[in-house]
Write a protein that holds these residues in place. Structure first.
Motif, PDB file in Angstrom:
ATOM      1  N   ARG A   7       0.824  -1.214   0.000  1.00  0.00           N
ATOM      2  CA  ARG A   7       0.000   0.000   0.000  1.00  0.00           C
ATOM      3  C   ARG A   7       0.859   1.265   0.000  1.00  0.00           C
ATOM      4  NH1 ARG A   7      -0.855   3.234   4.212  1.00  0.00           N
ATOM      5  NH2 ARG A   7      -2.683   4.577   4.195  1.00  0.00           N
ATOM      6  N   GLY A  52       0.383  13.291  10.425  1.00  0.00           N
ATOM      7  CA  GLY A  52      -0.245  11.975  10.583  1.00  0.00           C
ATOM      8  C   GLY A  52       0.742  10.895  10.198  1.00  0.00           C
ATOM      9  N   ASN A  61       2.219   8.520  11.693  1.00  0.00           N
ATOM     10  CA  ASN A  61       1.920   7.153  12.112  1.00  0.00           C
ATOM     11  C   ASN A  61       3.204   6.331  12.267  1.00  0.00           C
ATOM     12  OD1 ASN A  61       0.751   4.268  11.714  1.00  0.00           O
ATOM     13  ND2 ASN A  61      -1.038   5.541  12.076  1.00  0.00           N
ATOM     14  N   ASN A  95       2.315  13.411  14.861  1.00  0.00           N
ATOM     15  CA  ASN A  95       1.110  12.588  15.041  1.00  0.00           C
ATOM     16  C   ASN A  95       0.659  12.748  16.480  1.00  0.00           C
ATOM     17  OD1 ASN A  95       0.001  10.043  13.172  1.00  0.00           O
ATOM     18  ND2 ASN A  95      -0.668   9.939  15.270  1.00  0.00           N
ATOM     19  N   LEU A 147      -3.925   7.571  19.637  1.00  0.00           N
ATOM     20  CA  LEU A 147      -4.521   6.427  18.959  1.00  0.00           C
ATOM     21  C   LEU A 147      -3.524   5.313  18.739  1.00  0.00           C
ATOM     22  CD1 LEU A 147      -4.739   6.703  15.151  1.00  0.00           C
ATOM     23  CD2 LEU A 147      -3.063   7.803  16.581  1.00  0.00           C
ATOM     24  N   ASP A 181      -1.043  17.483  17.989  1.00  0.00           N
ATOM     25  CA  ASP A 181      -2.069  17.762  16.988  1.00  0.00           C
ATOM     26  C   ASP A 181      -1.537  18.874  16.093  1.00  0.00           C
ATOM     27  OD1 ASP A 181      -4.245  18.754  15.592  1.00  0.00           O
ATOM     28  OD2 ASP A 181      -5.593  18.746  17.324  1.00  0.00           O
ATOM     29  N   PHE A 209      -1.408  12.739   4.455  1.00  0.00           N
ATOM     30  CA  PHE A 209      -1.966  11.516   3.876  1.00  0.00           C
ATOM     31  C   PHE A 209      -2.931  10.869   4.878  1.00  0.00           C
ATOM     32  CE2 PHE A 209       2.446  10.831   1.690  1.00  0.00           C
ATOM     33  CZ  PHE A 209       2.191  11.900   0.832  1.00  0.00           C
TER      34      PHE A 209
HETATM   35  C1  SAM Z   1      -5.472   6.864   8.458  1.00  0.00           C
HETATM   36  S1  SAM Z   1      -3.984   7.232   9.344  1.00  0.00           S
HETATM   37  C2  SAM Z   1      -2.881   7.587   7.977  1.00  0.00           C
HETATM   38  C3  SAM Z   1      -1.430   7.373   8.313  1.00  0.00           C
HETATM   39  C4  SAM Z   1      -0.457   7.670   7.191  1.00  0.00           C
HETATM   40  N1  SAM Z   1      -0.328   9.106   6.948  1.00  0.00           N
HETATM   41  C5  SAM Z   1      -0.834   6.942   5.925  1.00  0.00           C
HETATM   42  O1  SAM Z   1      -1.389   7.545   5.011  1.00  0.00           O
HETATM   43  O2  SAM Z   1      -0.571   5.732   5.853  1.00  0.00           O
HETATM   44  C6  SAM Z   1      -4.271   8.863  10.011  1.00  0.00           C
HETATM   45  C7  SAM Z   1      -3.177   9.309  10.951  1.00  0.00           C
HETATM   46  O3  SAM Z   1      -3.300  10.711  11.207  1.00  0.00           O
HETATM   47  C8  SAM Z   1      -3.196  10.937  12.606  1.00  0.00           C
HETATM   48  N2  SAM Z   1      -3.914  12.184  12.928  1.00  0.00           N
HETATM   49  C9  SAM Z   1      -5.248  12.415  12.845  1.00  0.00           C
HETATM   50  N3  SAM Z   1      -5.537  13.684  13.198  1.00  0.00           N
HETATM   51  C10 SAM Z   1      -4.347  14.276  13.493  1.00  0.00           C
HETATM   52  C11 SAM Z   1      -3.973  15.577  13.922  1.00  0.00           C
HETATM   53  N4  SAM Z   1      -4.896  16.525  14.099  1.00  0.00           N
HETATM   54  N5  SAM Z   1      -2.666  15.855  14.129  1.00  0.00           N
HETATM   55  C12 SAM Z   1      -1.716  14.884  13.941  1.00  0.00           C
HETATM   56  N6  SAM Z   1      -2.019  13.622  13.548  1.00  0.00           N
HETATM   57  C13 SAM Z   1      -3.305  13.320  13.328  1.00  0.00           C
HETATM   58  C14 SAM Z   1      -3.799   9.693  13.205  1.00  0.00           C
HETATM   59  O4  SAM Z   1      -3.394   9.546  14.539  1.00  0.00           O
HETATM   60  C15 SAM Z   1      -3.265   8.611  12.282  1.00  0.00           C
HETATM   61  O5  SAM Z   1      -2.000   8.158  12.649  1.00  0.00           O
END
Ligand code: SAM
Length: 250
Positions: free
Chosen positions: A44, A71, A73, A93, A97, A123, A140
């Motif tokens: 992916r 984000g 991760n 991140n 979660l 955040d 992403f």
């Molecule tokens: C669906 S995952 C995507 C992870 C990675 N970017 C990818 O595309 O494979 C979303 C990620 O964004 C993080 N996230 C969501 N809201 C956020 C925020 N306001 N600030 C920082 N991270 C955030 C979540 O904790 C999670 O790790």
């Protein structure tokens, strides 16, 4: 070990959790094994990367640049940017979660690939960036998890350096409407995706708002950004409800 291994869709063996934690991403290891992530598609991340940067354009684009991976991760895209010669990579991140996997997993993966990534827990919308801007921003899989997408776009604009680019990947609504709309995710009503209400207090876990393209274009426009679609790509071919875009200063 070559960096090509990191971007290669081939691997020798899948391994479960070498550090005792769950992994969201499938993470290549230098010995050509790969940590098995949650997604059934173990290539992916490589697919998404190649859709943004076709035919090895990543290093030409990223070399010498400052990169912010929002984000981040488990860190695949942060490490990818570092391996492509980015001058500095910052990963951010929330820590609420992912079963407590951030920042442990990204630390583990950066060590495997011996790359320096500045790892921030927080955040991105509310973090005090102290005026710092970035040439390249990855966003992403984040937009539809946000409770306040307007505040997020406003912050994205302030984080972008002059001449910079924001790379966006997002879930979209499946509704076909010729007006800008955000569809509200729900577990109980018929919507494009579930909300995951059971984890709604854990920022980043829940789905909130699914945009159509006009909604993204409109909100970008409100904050001085222009939405661009890079054209047909393997990511959107495989993941029909998801799209990739870039945002540049309007
Ligand atoms: C669906 S995952 C995507 C992870 C990675 N970017 C990818 O595309 O494979 C979303 C990620 O964004 C993080 N996230 C969501 N809201 C956020 C925020 N306001 N600030 C920082 N991270 C955030 C979540 O904790 C999670 O790790």
């Amino acid at each position: 070990v070559t960096t090509a291994t990191f971007f290669d869709t081939q691997y020798d063996e899948l391994v479960e959790s070498p550090n005792g934690l769950k992994w969201f991403m499938s993470m290549p290891l230098p010995d050509r094994r790969r940590i098995s992530g949650l997604c059934h598609d173990k290539v992916r991340e490589q697919k998404m990367w190649r859709s943004f940067f076709p035919s090895d354009t990543a290093c030409a684009t990223l070399a010498g640049k400052t990169v912010l991976d929002i984000g981040a991760n488990d860190g695949y895209f942060s490490i990818a940017a570092a391996l492509c010669g980015a001058r500095q990579v910052t990963a951010i991140n929330t820590d609420e979660l992912n079963l407590g996997t951030y920042p442990s997993n990204i630390h583990f993966a950066c060590k495997q690939w011996n790359v320096p990534v500045r790892i921030v827990v927080g955040d991105f919308v509310t973090v005090d960036a102290r005026g710092e801007t970035f040439d390249v921003i990855f966003c992403f899989g984040v937009l539809y998890h946000l409770e306040n997408v307007f505040a997020a776009f406003k912050k994205l604009r302030t984080l972008l350096a002059p001449g910079g680019t924001i790379y966006v990947e997002t879930q979209m609504t499946s509704l076909v409407v010729d007006r800008p709309v955000f569809e509200v995710a729900s577990d109980t009503l018929p919507t494009t995706v579930p909300q995951y209400k059971n984890v709604i207090d854990s920022l980043g876990n829940s789905n909130f708002l699914l945009p159509n393209e006009l909604a993204l274009r409109s909100i970008a426009d409100a904050y001085g950004l222009q939405l661009n679609w890079p054209g047909p790509n393997v990511w959107e071919e495989d993941y029909k409800t998801r799209k990739i875009y870039t945002l540049t200063a309007a």
